[in-house]
Design a protein around this motif. Structure first.
Motif, short mmCIF file in Angstrom:
data_model
loop_
_atom_site.label_atom_id
_atom_site.label_comp_id
_atom_site.label_asym_id
_atom_site.label_seq_id
_atom_site.Cartn_x
_atom_site.Cartn_y
_atom_site.Cartn_z
N ASN A 11 -14.65 -1.03 10.27
CA ASN A 11 -13.91 -0.17 9.36
C ASN A 11 -13.51 -0.88 8.06
O ASN A 11 -12.60 -0.44 7.36
CB ASN A 11 -12.65 0.35 10.05
CG ASN A 11 -11.68 -0.78 10.43
OD1 ASN A 11 -12.09 -1.94 10.48
ND2 ASN A 11 -10.44 -0.43 10.68
N ILE A 12 -14.19 -1.97 7.71
CA ILE A 12 -13.79 -2.78 6.56
C ILE A 12 -13.88 -1.99 5.25
O ILE A 12 -13.04 -2.13 4.36
CB ILE A 12 -14.62 -4.08 6.49
CG1 ILE A 12 -14.05 -5.03 5.43
CG2 ILE A 12 -16.08 -3.80 6.23
CD1 ILE A 12 -12.73 -5.62 5.77
N GLY A 13 -14.89 -1.13 5.11
CA GLY A 13 -15.03 -0.34 3.89
C GLY A 13 -13.85 0.60 3.68
O GLY A 13 -13.29 0.68 2.58
N ASP A 14 -13.44 1.29 4.75
CA ASP A 14 -12.29 2.20 4.66
C ASP A 14 -11.01 1.42 4.36
O ASP A 14 -10.17 1.87 3.58
CB ASP A 14 -12.12 2.97 5.97
CG ASP A 14 -13.23 3.99 6.19
OD1 ASP A 14 -13.85 4.40 5.19
OD2 ASP A 14 -13.47 4.36 7.35
N ALA A 15 -10.87 0.25 4.97
CA ALA A 15 -9.68 -0.57 4.74
C ALA A 15 -9.58 -0.99 3.27
O ALA A 15 -8.50 -0.94 2.67
CB ALA A 15 -9.71 -1.79 5.65
N ILE A 16 -10.70 -1.37 2.69
CA ILE A 16 -10.71 -1.77 1.28
C ILE A 16 -10.37 -0.59 0.38
O ILE A 16 -9.65 -0.73 -0.61
CB ILE A 16 -12.06 -2.40 0.91
CG1 ILE A 16 -12.22 -3.73 1.64
CG2 ILE A 16 -12.18 -2.60 -0.60
CD1 ILE A 16 -13.60 -4.33 1.53
N SER A 17 -10.87 0.59 0.72
CA SER A 17 -10.54 1.79 -0.06
C SER A 17 -9.03 2.04 -0.05
O SER A 17 -8.43 2.37 -1.08
CB SER A 17 -11.27 3.02 0.50
OG SER A 17 -12.66 2.90 0.32
#
Length: 201
Positions: free
Chosen positions: A164-170
């Protein structure tokens, strides 16, 4: 002080995230390599012009043309193609190395950065192997020496990232924008950073 300075190790490239949104890129060639380059450019919101005879088009490139995702010129490259002052970058993916070299020379004369596929000495920049998850982009480059190996290394890195790293960065991006509204001044930067670190941790 000198002992603390990092050692210089020449021979590398300056790896940058080049913002090409709404900028004109010329792609010479319409084969498989061109198809991959075009995807990268469109994902970066560039305006792409493809110059290639129709009979040599890769099916994916033909799809981009059919759906008006790129501007298309149905013929071989001509020097006048570089006369458009809005062109900020030229990519070539042609089977003729002599033609590629000639395009590179013309680009150098006009000071337009160019990448001649599979000819590292005639590249002002290289494409690396890229992993993307939303706003996260990780590029592995071998400076044109081993593209397949770069792909293997990139996959190993991607396999070890949280799912879920992409969502976390968003979400972090949303938080940063909110903090800038709450404390907009330059002098409030340390305060914003403190709040930011507390929220992320």
């Amino acid at each position: 002080m000198a002992e603390q300075s990092p050692e210089i190790k020449g021979g590398g490239s300056l790896i940058l995230a080049w913002q090409v949104r709404n900028k004109r890129i010329l792609m010479v060639g319409g084969g498989e390599v061109a198809a991959g380059r075009i995807v990268n450019l469109l994902n970066a919101d560039a305006k792409v012009t493809v110059v290639s005879p129709r009979e040599g088009l890769n099916p994916e490139v033909a799809y981009r043309i059919k759906h008006n995702q790129v501007t298309y010129i149905d013929r071989k490259f001509q020097p006048s193609d570089l006369d458009d002052p809005s062109i900020v970058m030229v990519l070539t993916a042609v089977d003729d190395p002599v033609a590629g070299s000639e395009i590179y020379k013309l680009c150098k004369e006009k000071r337009i950065p160019a990448n001649i596929a599979d000819v590292p000495p005639e590249c002002d920049f290289y494409f690396g192997s890229v992993h993307r998850d939303g706003p996260l982009q990780i590029m592995v480059s071998t400076n044109g020496k081993g593209p397949k190996l770069a792909n293997i290394v990139r996959r190993q890195i991607a396999a070890n990232l949280p799912s879920n790293i992409g969502d976390a960065i968003s979400q972090v991006g949303v938080l940063r924008r909110k903090l800038r509204k709450v404390a907009p001044g330059i002098e409030e930067g340390p305060k914003r950073m403190q709040w930011y670190v507390c929220a992320v941790i």
